[in-house]
Design a protein around this motif. Structure first.
Motif, short mmCIF file in Angstrom:
data_model
loop_
_atom_site.label_atom_id
_atom_site.label_comp_id
_atom_site.label_asym_id
_atom_site.label_seq_id
_atom_site.Cartn_x
_atom_site.Cartn_y
_atom_site.Cartn_z
N MET A 126 0.84 -1.20 0.00
CA MET A 126 0.00 0.00 0.00
C MET A 126 0.87 1.25 0.00
O MET A 126 0.54 2.25 0.62
CB MET A 126 -0.94 -0.01 1.22
N ARG A 127 2.00 1.20 -0.68
CA ARG A 127 2.94 2.33 -0.64
C ARG A 127 2.32 3.61 -1.17
O ARG A 127 2.52 4.68 -0.63
CB ARG A 127 4.20 1.98 -1.43
N GLY A 128 1.55 3.51 -2.28
CA GLY A 128 0.92 4.71 -2.81
C GLY A 128 -0.06 5.32 -1.84
O GLY A 128 -0.09 6.53 -1.63
N ASP A 129 -0.89 4.48 -1.22
CA ASP A 129 -1.84 4.96 -0.23
C ASP A 129 -1.14 5.57 0.97
O ASP A 129 -1.60 6.57 1.52
CB ASP A 129 -2.75 3.82 0.22
N VAL A 130 -0.04 4.97 1.40
CA VAL A 130 0.70 5.49 2.55
C VAL A 130 1.16 6.91 2.30
O VAL A 130 0.99 7.80 3.14
CB VAL A 130 1.91 4.58 2.88
N GLU A 131 1.74 7.18 1.14
CA GLU A 131 2.23 8.52 0.83
C GLU A 131 1.09 9.53 0.74
O GLU A 131 1.22 10.66 1.20
CB GLU A 131 3.03 8.51 -0.48
N LEU A 132 -0.02 9.13 0.16
CA LEU A 132 -1.17 10.02 0.03
C LEU A 132 -1.75 10.37 1.40
O LEU A 132 -2.01 11.54 1.70
CB LEU A 132 -2.24 9.36 -0.85
N VAL A 133 -1.95 9.36 2.23
CA VAL A 133 -2.49 9.60 3.57
C VAL A 133 -1.53 10.42 4.41
O VAL A 133 -1.94 11.33 5.14
CB VAL A 133 -2.82 8.26 4.26
N LYS A 134 -0.25 10.13 4.30
CA LYS A 134 0.75 10.88 5.07
C LYS A 134 0.73 12.36 4.68
O LYS A 134 0.85 13.24 5.55
CB LYS A 134 2.14 10.29 4.83
N GLU A 135 0.54 12.65 3.41
CA GLU A 135 0.50 14.04 2.95
C GLU A 135 -0.73 14.76 3.51
O GLU A 135 -0.65 15.91 3.95
CB GLU A 135 0.48 14.07 1.43
N VAL A 136 -1.88 14.07 3.52
CA VAL A 136 -3.12 14.69 4.00
C VAL A 136 -3.07 14.90 5.52
O VAL A 136 -3.53 15.92 6.04
CB VAL A 136 -4.34 13.83 3.61
N LEU A 137 -2.49 13.94 6.24
CA LEU A 137 -2.46 14.01 7.70
C LEU A 137 -1.31 14.84 8.24
O LEU A 137 -1.28 15.11 9.45
CB LEU A 137 -2.38 12.59 8.29
#
Length: 628
Positions: A126-137
């Motif tokens: 889930m590397r793509g999701d991890v980066e996206l969520v990290k950016e939003v949070l």
């Protein structure tokens, strides 16, 4: 019902205990990183209990300093955890009871081993999701429900959100803790159960014990920050620092569209604050702009905000009151037209959005975590921020590592003066404040160059009895009549809400010619906004009010009377702010300020002393500049 598993890791680093909501993520992470072995201690629905037991194991492991774990050591650690649960059960049962008739052993559940779903299989990539969520949070400090709401706002759906967040925690990009922490404090006399809110920092006096419908067992929630969501023992509180400036920021947000001009003193003050932001004076992390009422404090911020935005950083301007947020946000947007400016308050729809500049109430700052390079704290001396350790912690937590806090005040509290303001003997005697230092700048004069009106103090023995009997208070009557006859408007401040209608009735009898142009207002008045607007539009000539109008209201051509100036609510800072309502306009820089007290009190005298001192310092600096 979510469960949290406690385990110890044996690998290249010293043995350490961990808490996880999804054991297979930890297994995969540590195997991939260093081939570590993990030993399960047990699991519980209470995140606070899991963290409490983790701390016990940390202490045990530090004392042993072992590099391996055998069956005997593992059995010992499981017994430590079981003992901790039993002690917590007993102490919780001693302090809380309900009508469900639970025994003391049932308050906190504890099971050894792993759940059936924790089969150790590798989680999906889930590397793509991890980066996206990290950016939003990034830069947020949120409870689980708030976190889910934020992701929904951004249209992000993550099927296995706990797994993804645990990946962030293990990689050091996030930290999660229980909303309310729990710990057994041991003493030779008596053990006690300590509880505290992780979000706001409140102690056990603000924590309410309960049987929780979420975790189905003993729990607790914080009453101090309840208005922002329920922080509980079983609720994760996730903190994600903003480690770098957002890549979307190019510096264009720092374009300043302001056509105003600074006075010489304003220019010096604004530039010193800007240099503080640029770190030209070393490692100072805090700076105070001490500018008297009517000095143009907001405009002084502009160069500092530009300096932060040009580095691609975010700026937070925190103020104690919602009405100031609503007034300030469009004003800042006008002068920074290319910046994304949002207003953050309790009912704001923008609180989950990204921005360049956030204008927020100080309570809403609790939702930020190491997000802003520059935090400007306006009205640092005002309620509810002043003397509120909850909000002190919130502001400090919102600043990025290496960031700056810029305090803005006309009446900074004593602790801040002592911390940041330098004194010198060469100006105005032994106790004079220096006009500037690496940690502060003092602007003692108003932008229009005229002196601050100095209050008159009148002591009236038996003041309350005279007012109750309807007897004329000659100094007050003469001052009000002179002002109203001259076409001026008047603030009449009283210390308590119940005195507003009494004072209004008294003045309507004493000044019958102006009866129809009088009104009274206080914080809980449902017509508050309409009355203040009528005062601004001059439909109301005399306004009886509590301290709600001591700040943020500018009425050109107005005078001020404080009746009952000896009351504790009128401290030195409050009286200086009240006096600052007068003479703010360059077209009308003078005016009358009257403090009526029933006995000699220290605060009115201290306020007069401070105003006089500022006038003297402003004159001295002006004379020196003219001679240079």
């Amino acid at each position: 019902m979510r469960e949290y598993l406690l385990y110890v890791k044996v690998g290249r680093e010293p043995i350490k205990a961990y808490v996880t909501p999804c054991f297979q993520v930890d297994q995969h992470f540590w195997q991939e990183k260093e081939g570590s072995q993990l030993y399960v201690i047990g699991r519980t629905p209470s995140l606070a209990m899991a963290f409490s037991l983790r701390e016990r194991l940390h202490q045990y492991l530090q004392e042993r300093q072992a590099s391996t774990v055998n069956e005997q050591a593992l059995a010992g650690m499981r017994q430590i955890a079981l003992t901790g649960v039993r002690e917590s059960n007993a102490l919780y049962g001693d302090t809380f009871s309900d009508d469900q008739g639970k025994s003391s052993s049932e308050w906190f559940e504890w099971r050894e081993g792993i759940a059936e779903q924790e089969d150790g299989s590798s989680p999906l990539s889930m590397r793509g999701d991890v980066e996206l969520v990290k950016e939003v949070l990034a830069g947020r400090a949120l409870l689980w429900e708030e976190l889910e709401r934020l992701l929904q706002t951004h249209g992000i759906a993550v099927p296995d959100l706990p797994q993804l967040l645990q990946r962030l925690v293990l990689s050091g990009d996030a930290q999660w803790l229980p909303g309310v922490r729990l710990q057994v404090r041991k003493s030779w006399l008596r053990h006690s159960l300590e509880l505290g809110c992780t979000r706001c920092g409140s102690g056990k006096e603000k924590i309410e014990l309960t049987t929780c419908h979420t975790c189905g067992q003993g729990c607790a929630y914080c009453t101090e920050c309840l208005g922002m969501g329920r922080s509980k023992c079983c609720t994760p509180f996730l903190c994600v620092p903003a480690k770098r400036a957002p890549s979307s920021h190019t510096g264009h947000a720092g374009r300043l569209a302001w056509s105003g001009r600074y006075s010489r003193d304003q220019e010096v003050a604004a530039d010193r604050a800007r240099q503080f932001v640029l770190n030209h004076w070393g490692r100072n992390a805090e700076f105070l702009i001490w500018a008297v009422c009517g000095a143009g404090k907001t405009e002084l911020l502009f160069p500092s905000v530009v300096a932060a935005l040009e580095q691609g950083e975010r700026v937070l301007i925190a103020t104690p009151r919602k009405d100031v947020v609503l007034e300030l946000a469009p004003r800042i947007q006008r002068v920074f037209p290319e910046a994304r400016v949002i207003a953050v308050h309790g009912s704001s729809k923008e609180k989950w959005e990204d921005c360049d500049i956030a204008i927020a109430t100080t309570h809403q700052v609790m939702r930020f975590y190491q997000r802003f390079f520059l935090v400007v704290l306006d009205e640092v001396d005002a309620f509810p921020y002043h003397q509120n350790p909850v909000l002190y912690r919130a502001v400090a937590r919102a600043v990025k590592t290496g960031g700056k806090i810029l305090y803005l005040s006309a009446t900074p509290p004593r602790y801040l003066q002592k911390k940041l303001v330098t004194k010198q003997k060469s100006l105005l005697g032994r106790s004079s404040f220096a006009p500037f230092s690496p940690s502060h700048v003092l602007l003692p004069g108003r932008y229009h160059g005229h002196a601050l009106p100095v209050p008159q103090i009148c002591t009236v023995s038996g003041l309350d009895k005279r007012l109750a009997a309807g007897r004329v208070i000659t100094p007050l009557h003469d001052m009000l009549k002179t002002s109203l006859d001259a076409g001026r408007q008047v603030f009449v401040f009283v210390p308590r809400i119940e005195e507003v209608p009494r004072m209004l009735g008294y003045l309507q009898v004493m000044l019958p010619d102006y009866r129809e142009g009088m009104a009274g207002v206080h914080a809980s008045d449902p017509a508050r906004e309409e009355k203040v607007m009528a005062f601004r539009e001059k439909a109301v000539k005399l306004m009886v009010t509590t301290t709600i109008l001591e700040r943020g209201v500018t009425i050109p051509g107005s005078d001020v009377a404080v009746v009952g100036a000896q009351a504790p609510v009128f401290d030195e800072a409050s009286l200086v702010q009240i006096a600052g309502r007068v003479g703010r306009s360059p077209d009308d820089p003078q005016g009358t300020v009257l403090f009526v007290q029933s006995y000699r009190a220290s605060a009115p005298q201290a306020a007069v002393h401070q105003i006089t001192q500022m006038n003297q310092l402003a004159k001295l600096l002006r004379d020196r500049r003219e001679m240079a």
